[in-house]
Design a protein around this motif. Structure first.
Motif, PDB file in Angstrom:
ATOM      1  N   SER A 192       0.830  -1.205   0.000  1.00  0.00           N
ATOM      2  CA  SER A 192       0.000   0.000   0.000  1.00  0.00           C
ATOM      3  C   SER A 192       0.860   1.249   0.000  1.00  0.00           C
ATOM      4  N   ARG A 193       0.517   2.203  -0.858  1.00  0.00           N
ATOM      5  CA  ARG A 193       1.297   3.446  -0.849  1.00  0.00           C
ATOM      6  C   ARG A 193       0.913   4.316   0.338  1.00  0.00           C
ATOM      7  N   ARG A 194      -0.103   3.920   1.072  1.00  0.00           N
ATOM      8  CA  ARG A 194      -0.511   4.716   2.229  1.00  0.00           C
ATOM      9  C   ARG A 194       0.076   4.204   3.535  1.00  0.00           C
ATOM     10  N   VAL A 195       0.736   3.043   3.494  1.00  0.00           N
ATOM     11  CA  VAL A 195       1.280   2.496   4.741  1.00  0.00           C
ATOM     12  C   VAL A 195       2.698   3.016   4.958  1.00  0.00           C
ATOM     13  N   GLY A 196       2.920   3.597   6.138  1.00  0.00           N
ATOM     14  CA  GLY A 196       4.259   4.051   6.511  1.00  0.00           C
ATOM     15  C   GLY A 196       5.002   2.899   7.156  1.00  0.00           C
ATOM     16  N   ASP A 197       5.088   2.906   8.491  1.00  0.00           N
ATOM     17  CA  ASP A 197       5.710   1.774   9.190  1.00  0.00           C
ATOM     18  C   ASP A 197       4.655   0.702   9.431  1.00  0.00           C
ATOM     19  N   LEU A 198       5.024  -0.538   9.100  1.00  0.00           N
ATOM     20  CA  LEU A 198       4.103  -1.660   9.267  1.00  0.00           C
ATOM     21  C   LEU A 198       4.665  -2.605  10.323  1.00  0.00           C
ATOM     22  N   TYR A 199       3.846  -2.893  11.328  1.00  0.00           N
ATOM     23  CA  TYR A 199       4.253  -3.775  12.425  1.00  0.00           C
ATOM     24  C   TYR A 199       3.313  -4.973  12.482  1.00  0.00           C
ATOM     25  N   CYS A 200       3.815  -6.070  13.056  1.00  0.00           N
ATOM     26  CA  CYS A 200       2.946  -7.220  13.294  1.00  0.00           C
ATOM     27  C   CYS A 200       3.252  -7.804  14.670  1.00  0.00           C
ATOM     28  N   ALA A 201       2.205  -8.009  15.471  1.00  0.00           N
ATOM     29  CA  ALA A 201       2.359  -8.563  16.821  1.00  0.00           C
ATOM     30  C   ALA A 201       1.563  -9.862  16.939  1.00  0.00           C
ATOM     31  N   PRO A 202       2.160 -11.032  17.194  1.00  0.00           N
ATOM     32  CA  PRO A 202       3.609 -11.218  17.255  1.00  0.00           C
ATOM     33  C   PRO A 202       4.232 -11.600  15.907  1.00  0.00           C
ATOM     34  N   GLY A 203       3.420 -11.910  14.900  1.00  0.00           N
ATOM     35  CA  GLY A 203       3.982 -12.316  13.605  1.00  0.00           C
ATOM     36  C   GLY A 203       4.552 -13.722  13.640  1.00  0.00           C
TER      37      GLY A 203
ATOM     38  N   ALA B  63      -1.227 -11.787  20.708  1.00  0.00           N
ATOM     39  CA  ALA B  63      -2.454 -11.171  20.183  1.00  0.00           C
ATOM     40  C   ALA B  63      -3.479 -10.900  21.284  1.00  0.00           C
ATOM     41  N   ASN B  64      -3.392 -11.622  22.397  1.00  0.00           N
ATOM     42  CA  ASN B  64      -4.369 -11.407  23.480  1.00  0.00           C
ATOM     43  C   ASN B  64      -3.856 -10.439  24.546  1.00  0.00           C
ATOM     44  N   ASP B  65      -2.681  -9.881  24.358  1.00  0.00           N
ATOM     45  CA  ASP B  65      -2.099  -8.958  25.341  1.00  0.00           C
ATOM     46  C   ASP B  65      -2.599  -7.533  25.064  1.00  0.00           C
ATOM     47  N   THR B  66      -3.841  -7.294  25.445  1.00  0.00           N
ATOM     48  CA  THR B  66      -4.485  -6.015  25.127  1.00  0.00           C
ATOM     49  C   THR B  66      -3.706  -4.834  25.698  1.00  0.00           C
ATOM     50  N   ASP B  67      -3.296  -4.934  26.952  1.00  0.00           N
ATOM     51  CA  ASP B  67      -2.576  -3.804  27.565  1.00  0.00           C
ATOM     52  C   ASP B  67      -1.275  -3.520  26.819  1.00  0.00           C
ATOM     53  N   GLY B  68      -0.561  -4.584  26.495  1.00  0.00           N
ATOM     54  CA  GLY B  68       0.703  -4.439  25.763  1.00  0.00           C
ATOM     55  C   GLY B  68       0.474  -3.785  24.403  1.00  0.00           C
ATOM     56  N   ILE B  69      -0.578  -4.196  23.729  1.00  0.00           N
ATOM     57  CA  ILE B  69      -0.870  -3.638  22.402  1.00  0.00           C
ATOM     58  C   ILE B  69      -1.213  -2.147  22.523  1.00  0.00           C
ATOM     59  N   LEU B  70      -1.992  -1.798  23.544  1.00  0.00           N
ATOM     60  CA  LEU B  70      -2.349  -0.383  23.751  1.00  0.00           C
ATOM     61  C   LEU B  70      -1.102   0.462  24.009  1.00  0.00           C
ATOM     62  N   LEU B  71      -0.206  -0.053  24.838  1.00  0.00           N
ATOM     63  CA  LEU B  71       1.029   0.685  25.137  1.00  0.00           C
ATOM     64  C   LEU B  71       1.877   0.859  23.883  1.00  0.00           C
ATOM     65  N   MET B  72       1.969  -0.232  23.122  1.00  0.00           N
ATOM     66  CA  MET B  72       2.783  -0.183  21.914  1.00  0.00           C
ATOM     67  C   MET B  72       2.223   0.839  20.915  1.00  0.00           C
ATOM     68  N   CYS B  73       0.906   0.889  20.780  1.00  0.00           N
ATOM     69  CA  CYS B  73       0.278   1.849  19.856  1.00  0.00           C
ATOM     70  C   CYS B  73       0.666   3.272  20.221  1.00  0.00           C
ATOM     71  N   ARG B  74       0.729   3.533  21.540  1.00  0.00           N
ATOM     72  CA  ARG B  74       1.090   4.872  21.994  1.00  0.00           C
ATOM     73  C   ARG B  74       2.582   5.130  21.740  1.00  0.00           C
ATOM     74  N   ASP B  75       3.395   4.119  22.078  1.00  0.00           N
ATOM     75  CA  ASP B  75       4.846   4.310  21.990  1.00  0.00           C
ATOM     76  C   ASP B  75       5.339   4.568  20.571  1.00  0.00           C
ATOM     77  N   VAL B  76       4.778   3.873  19.587  1.00  0.00           N
ATOM     78  CA  VAL B  76       5.307   4.061  18.224  1.00  0.00           C
ATOM     79  C   VAL B  76       4.299   4.764  17.310  1.00  0.00           C
ATOM     80  N   ASN B  77       3.315   5.413  17.918  1.00  0.00           N
ATOM     81  CA  ASN B  77       2.339   6.186  17.135  1.00  0.00           C
ATOM     82  C   ASN B  77       1.637   5.379  16.049  1.00  0.00           C
TER      83      ASN B  77
END
Ligand code: AMP
Ligand code: GLY
Length: 438
Positions: A32-43, A58-72
């Motif tokens: 996608s030309r619209r995707v900047g940084d692409l991450y996958c948890a856990p992949g 994939a079930n670590d909701t708190d971890g995912i929320l923190l990560m979303c904040r940390d890397v925008n």
């Protein structure tokens, strides 16, 4: 978050999950030309080629929320059903992170078979006749009354293992005992008993934004572990798209009789559905009937859909999230895609872990072939099998027969003595092609 019409922005995207489905989603999003940084948890062992892996379950909701904040992270794509049913999208939403997928309330369409059957009943959606029971004795007397064959299902999520097609009343009785004995944990507080439907199965996919529906494509999968559709059921040993049985007329009926009333009913009931709606259908002599809904892409159906998708995936998923699906469209390759699942010997029973797989690169070089990874890990430059379903060898072709030939040509390049696959993925469609050209 950016509006999907502002096509100049690039977004940081996180895909949640670790299967072949998530590899295919990352592979499509990476284009996608619209995707900047692409991450996958856990992949998994193959995803590192297209996305940055994040060591979060994939079930670590708190971890995912923190990560979303940390890397925008601007947009999250949730692959599997369990985090959806557990409310990951609700939590992300509350934190101001846009996410693709249904709320926990709407994910009940997969999370509770009884919920979906009652919805079908309320809105006249064609499905197998059924009863819902919270105790053994009522369930068994219903079975006695209906007779066999009959289908017994644990109400909740059971990783595809909660369904028994009982050929006799005794078999149904044993299945009921197993469910109430706690074999499926929380999924087995209730049982749904259904009429056995005859016909050909097909899968139908649509994106939904709460109100609008964007019809996607169809697929068929092979659930049984063995050639000729024999042996125990699995998560899916292969798939192809489109499903030849789903002609234009049937697709229109599925939209009018099943998908649209579901989307309208969910909105009316206060749980508007957003995300991908995956209808498992039985094409009976009386027309299409709903077997079940899934609230996520199928695996390996996603792999064949993504291989055929010509449009940029990200704007489609974003339109599902922001309610603008009426403003987008999807284009598809006319070719057929077919995917063969390579699994660890023993699957769906116990199997050895950590076995070495070689030569995946050679398979990936076969014309029109892409190998998606599922249960793999990359260790010191080597790929090892870590799960039951391990690789999805996916090919395009002008016919199912051609796609099948390419896929098995690539399978035969892979050196993995501890793995196996079915050799007949697509057989029904190929028989149909042969009958039509005869
Ligand atoms: P489900 O998890 O509900 O999709 O069921 C798994 C598989 O069981 C389906 O893909 C069908 O092959 C089969 N199945 C489920 N319900 C029925 C039914 N009412 N009649 C016939 N086959 C069914
Ligand atoms: N392949 C079946 C599923 O994803 O549910």
């Amino acid at each position: 978050m950016a509006n999907s019409n502002e096509i100049d922005d690039v977004l940081n995207v996180l895909v949640v999950g670790s299967g072949g489905r998530e590899h295919a989603l990352c592979w499509a999003l990476a284009k996608s030309r619209r995707v900047g940084d692409l991450y996958c948890a856990p992949g998994n062992g193959g995803i590192a080629n297209v996305a940055r892996r994040v060591n979060l379950n994939a079930n670590d909701t708190d971890g995912i929320l923190l990560m979303c904040r940390d890397v925008n992270i601007d947009f999250v794509v949730v692959g599997p059903e369990a985090p959806l049913v557990d409310g990951l999208v609700d939590r992300l939403d509350a934190a101001g992170v846009a996410a693709f997928g249904p709320s926990a309330a709407a994910a009940q369409l997969e999370g509770s078979k009884g919920f979906t059957k009652d919805l079908c009943d309320r809105y006249d959606i064609p499905t197998a006749a059924y009863g819902r029971f919270d105790n053994e004795s009522d369930a068994k007397s219903y079975v006695q009354k209906q007779g066999a064959p009959i289908v017994v299902k644990a109400d909740g999520l059971a990783a595809g293992k909660g369904v028994t097609i009982a050929q006799t009343v005794k078999e149904a009785s044993i299945a009921i005992d197993k469910i109430f004995d706690g074999q499926f944990g929380d999924a087995g507080h209730e049982v749904v008993i259904e009429e056995f439907l005859h016909g050909e199965e097909a899968s139908f996919f649509a994106l939904v934004d709460g109100e609008h529906i964007l019809e996607l494509e169809t697929a068929q999968d092979h659930k049984a572990v063995g050639d000729g559709d024999t042996g125990p059921n699995t998560g899916g040993m292969g798939a192809y798209s489109p499903a030849p049985v789903m002609n234009t007329d049937l697709r229109a009926r599925v939209m009018a009789e099943i998908i649209r009333p579901t989307v309208e009913g969910m909105a009316k009931d206060g749980a508007p559905y957003k995300g991908v709606l995956y209808a498992g259908l039985m094409i009976t002599d009386d027309g299409p009937k709903l077997i079940e809904y899934n609230v996520r892409f199928g695996d390996p159906e996603c792999q064949v859909l993504m291989t055929r998708l010509d449009s940029d995936l990200l704007p489609l998923l974003m339109a599902s999230q922001d309610g603008t699906l009426d403003k987008v469209s999807a284009t598809w390759k006319t070719e057929v895609a077919l995917s063969v699942v390579m699994a660890s010997k023993g699957y769906p029973g116990p199997y050895e872990k950590g076995t070495l797989i070689r030569n995946i690169d050679a398979a990936n070089k076969v014309d029109q072939v892409t190998v998606f990874h599922a249960g793999t890990a990359l260790e010191g430059g080597k790929i090892r099998a870590t799960g039951g379903r391990v690789l999805n060898v996916t090919a395009l072709g002008t016919t199912v027969a051609e796609a099948q030939k390419r896929a098995y040509g690539a399978v035969d390049q892979i050196k993995w003595p501890s793995g196996f696959c079915r050799r007949d993925i697509g057989w029904r469609a190929i028989e149909r092609e042969e009958a039509e050209s005869a």
